[in-house]
Design a protein around this motif. Structure first.
Motif, PDB file in Angstrom:
ATOM      1  N   UNK A   1      26.497  -7.260  19.171  1.00 41.60           N
ATOM      2  CA  UNK A   1      25.801  -7.892  20.352  1.00 41.60           C
ATOM      3  C   UNK A   1      24.709  -8.795  19.970  1.00 41.60           C
ATOM      4  N   UNK A   2      24.783  -9.824  20.698  1.00 41.47           N
ATOM      5  CA  UNK A   2      23.645 -10.572  20.543  1.00 41.47           C
ATOM      6  C   UNK A   2      22.538 -10.573  21.806  1.00 41.47           C
ATOM      7  N   UNK A   3      21.416 -10.126  21.274  1.00 43.71           N
ATOM      8  CA  UNK A   3      20.416  -9.964  22.487  1.00 43.71           C
ATOM      9  C   UNK A   3      19.973 -11.315  23.092  1.00 43.71           C
TER      10      UNK A   3
ATOM     11  N   UNK B   1      19.296 -13.277  17.520  1.00 46.32           N
ATOM     12  CA  UNK B   1      18.518 -11.864  17.493  1.00 46.32           C
ATOM     13  C   UNK B   1      19.790 -10.980  17.851  1.00 46.32           C
ATOM     14  N   UNK B   2      19.994  -9.865  16.810  1.00 48.11           N
ATOM     15  CA  UNK B   2      21.037  -9.046  16.904  1.00 48.11           C
ATOM     16  C   UNK B   2      20.443  -7.603  16.561  1.00 48.11           C
ATOM     17  N   UNK B   3      21.119  -6.579  16.976  1.00 51.42           N
ATOM     18  CA  UNK B   3      20.533  -5.379  16.745  1.00 51.42           C
ATOM     19  C   UNK B   3      20.990  -4.965  15.289  1.00 51.42           C
ATOM     20  N   UNK B   4      22.159  -5.116  14.905  1.00 53.90           N
ATOM     21  CA  UNK B   4      22.610  -4.766  13.574  1.00 53.90           C
ATOM     22  C   UNK B   4      22.392  -6.034  12.695  1.00 53.90           C
ATOM     23  N   UNK B   5      21.593  -6.211  11.991  1.00 52.48           N
ATOM     24  CA  UNK B   5      21.282  -7.357  11.372  1.00 52.48           C
ATOM     25  C   UNK B   5      22.125  -7.324   9.966  1.00 52.48           C
TER      26      UNK B   5
ATOM     27  N   UNK C   1      32.939 -15.040  15.806  1.00 52.18           N
ATOM     28  CA  UNK C   1      32.876 -13.898  14.789  1.00 52.18           C
ATOM     29  C   UNK C   1      32.175 -12.828  15.114  1.00 52.18           C
ATOM     30  N   UNK C   2      31.002 -12.928  15.560  1.00 52.77           N
ATOM     31  CA  UNK C   2      30.291 -11.620  16.021  1.00 52.77           C
ATOM     32  C   UNK C   2      30.855 -11.027  17.173  1.00 52.77           C
ATOM     33  N   UNK C   3      31.386 -11.720  18.278  1.00 54.06           N
ATOM     34  CA  UNK C   3      32.083 -10.894  19.311  1.00 54.06           C
ATOM     35  C   UNK C   3      33.175 -10.292  18.871  1.00 54.06           C
TER      36      UNK C   3
ATOM     37  N   UNK D   1      18.757 -17.144  11.245  1.00 51.79           N
ATOM     38  CA  UNK D   1      19.090 -18.415  11.746  1.00 51.79           C
ATOM     39  C   UNK D   1      20.424 -18.852  11.031  1.00 51.79           C
ATOM     40  N   UNK D   2      21.170 -19.617  11.831  1.00 50.68           N
ATOM     41  CA  UNK D   2      22.615 -20.012  11.444  1.00 50.68           C
ATOM     42  C   UNK D   2      22.744 -21.443  11.585  1.00 50.68           C
TER      43      UNK D   2
END
Lengths: 432, 143
Positions: B96-98, B116-120, B89-91, B73-74
């Motif tokens: 990858x954001x699911x 929700x991301x795969x690589x937390x 930032x994530x991109x 949660x951000x």
């Protein structure tokens, strides 16, 4: 070890000749002694002379379980009561019991085929066989008993139940072979652990398990629990009891004793032969039985058959494990569908016992099959994509097994109606 | 850092969503954020509740197929481009954001979203490096 090398490894052509001679004799025998078959023969002008080769078997009538019920109690007997040595009967919960009887020679035959079974499974005279099939009117107990005697093993006639005592004697006698139903063998392993007996340390090395359908998954569980080889045995009272077919350690089908139990695998809807390897109903003609020989008995069991020689060296044909019952068969767009085929796919894809239901409907004259599968914790995923993949995989697998287009619907847990704890597998909404 | 999210399998049929919320009501569980993803014949309801373990047990008991998933949660600045900044930032780091969805409540002028991301693990450091505030679980459940 092979109990009857001559028969079990016989050249298939020689075996064919033996079967033909026996079939001709059987038809004459029935014409003389069976009032039931005589009536059918007269109508069809059938006699032993009419059987020129084995394919003439197709001229002979089928026998069904209802024929046995309708002739209750002794209508199917071909011998005088003075020659009958043993009589068994089914519980008859759905009508008259089914009576089966044995002459002295029939008992010898039973002992012979059961000795073959135990030997195929790897047992020998040095073994202690704990026989946990029920003794009594159920043919399982006595059949295995006769076979173990014939084999020269020491048999412990435990019968079913009394698990703690079973386990104590098994432990103290250092039993090496167990004969019972597959589910009971697994139950015994659990009980043993509770009693503080480690089943892995028991000297049990072989389980000859049957009398109910079981999966490869269950086999793996049983073998791991006991550290033994678990092999399937097939039989039915009407034919002889246990001892019709037996799996060898190759685990690649059950050797069926076709020198005495001539098998056919047919399409239950048309009665035509199935191609080798295809699923169909097992039909058996008992070639040498005396008290109640049966022609082309419809077992209702779905199997496939292969005539290829087994790695173990036996040339006898092999049937698959029983894959289902004809009673459960659906015909959808002319294709025979057994719920067990779908269950097997789900078991493979989901890796667990699935809850499913088949809904058959007729939409604008066309039959449709919808497979509803409950989504449980094992397969539920937070991601839509995974669930859609799962559905797609199930659909493709079922379609490739059935050669039929199906719809797969994922449903919530416990939505499939259960009666008496057992799920209702098929809802057929077609009319006419 | 990691927030427990409850996901529930729902068939598309009348009344199920209500039964689910009814189950939460009985246990006096409060929904902090939720999203419903659906296909033609089934859906997945994802939500953040104040007591996730309790909610999971209650739903299971009522026969729902549920799962607990970990999400982040951000905090997102509540102005145009606020979410874009976080996702950039994530991109940039190839995360990858699911899926994602927003909280009902705001926190001190900022919006909060569930991601929700795969690589937390990696996402946490990427976001931290970009100066994004990741909300601690306790705070999230009581938003």
């Amino acid at each position: 070890m092979i109990w009857n090398q001559e028969i079990e490894c016989m050249d298939p052509r020689e075996l064919g000749k033996l079967q033909l001679v026996r079939l001709q004799k059987l038809v004459d025998y029935l014409g003389e002694r069976s009032s039931f078959y005589r009536g059918k023969f007269t109508a069809g002008k059938i006699s032993g002379d009419a059987i020129k080769n084995l394919s003439d078997l197709k001229k002979l009538p089928f026998t069904r379980k209802t024929d046995l019920r309708d002739s209750y109690p002794f209508g199917m007997f071909c011998v005088d009561l003075k020659d009958v040595r043993e009589i068994h009967a089914s519980s008859g919960t759905t009508g008259n019991p089914t009576v089966v009887a044995y002459t002295g020679n029939d008992i010898k035959l039973w002992s012979e085929v059961m000795a073959r079974c135990l030997t195929i499974a790897g047992a020998g005279p040095e073994d202690i066989v704990q026989n946990a099939y029920g003794y009594g009117l159920f043919t399982g107990g006595l059949g295995v008993h006769y076979g173990a005697l014939e084999l020269g093993a020491a048999v412990v006639p435990m019968s079913s139940g009394g698990t703690k005592r079973q386990l104590k004697l098994m432990h103290d006698f250092r039993t090496t072979v167990i004969t019972c139903t597959p589910s009971y063998s697994l139950f015994m392993a659990e009980e043993a652990r509770e009693m503080g007996i480690d089943p892995l340390k028991s000297p049990i090395r072989i389980g000859v398990l049957g009398a109910e359908p079981w999966t490869e998954g269950l086999r793996r569980e049983i073998e791991a629990a006991w550290n033994m080889t678990a092999l399937d045995i097939y039989g039915l009272s009407e034919i002889i009891g246990p001892g019709v077919a037996q799996e060898c350690p190759e685990k690649n089908g059950l050797h069926i004793f076709s020198d005495v139990f001539l098998p056919e695998v047919i399409d239950p809807a048309t009665g035509e032969d199935c191609p080798e390897g295809d699923d169909g109903e097992l039909v058996i003609t008992t070639l040498t039985k005396e008290a109640i020989p049966l022609l082309r008995y419809r077992t209702g069991d779905i199997v496939s058959i292969t005539y290829q020689t087994c790695e173990c060296g036996r040339t006898l044909p092999r049937i698959s494990k029983v894959k289902g019952r004809t009673d459960d068969m659906l015909i959808i767009r002319g294709i025979n569908v057994f719920p067990s085929q779908i269950e097997a796919v789900l078991l493979e894809v989901e890796g667990a016992q699935p809850h499913y239901q088949l809904v058959v409907e007729r939409v604008k004259g066309l039959d449709t099959l919808e497979v509803q599968v409950e989504v449980d914790e094992n397969v539920f995923s937070d991601e839509i994509r995974r669930l859609q993949d799962l559905r797609h995989r199930i659909k493709k697998e079922i379609e490739s097994v059935l050669s039929l287009v199906v719809e797969v619907k994922l449903v919530e847990p416990k939505t499939i109606e259960r009666s008496m704890g057992k799920a209702k597998r098929v809802i057929d909404r077609r009319r006419g | 850092m990691r927030v427990k999210q409850i996901s529930v399998f729902l068939e598309n049929k009348a009344g199920r969503l209500w039964e689910l919320t009814e189950t939460l009501r009985e246990k006096e569980l409060n929904i902090r954020a939720l999203s419903l993803a659906d296909t033609s014949d089934f859906g997945i309801l994802r939500m953040i509740v104040n007591r996730p373990e309790e909610a999971f047990d209650a739903l299971k008991e009522k026969g729902f197929a549920a799962a607990v998933t970990e999400v982040l949660a951000v905090e997102v600045p509540d102005r145009p481009g606020g979410l874009a900044g976080v996702l950039k930032a994530l991109n940039d780091d190839g995360v990858n954001v699911e899926y994602m969805y927003a909280f009902v409540e705001k926190k001190a002028g900022n919006a909060a979203v569930v991601i929700r991301v795969e690589e937390v693990e990696r996402s946490v450091s990427v976001l931290a490096a970009a100066g994004v505030t990741i909300l601690p679980a306790d705070e999230v459940y009581n938003l």
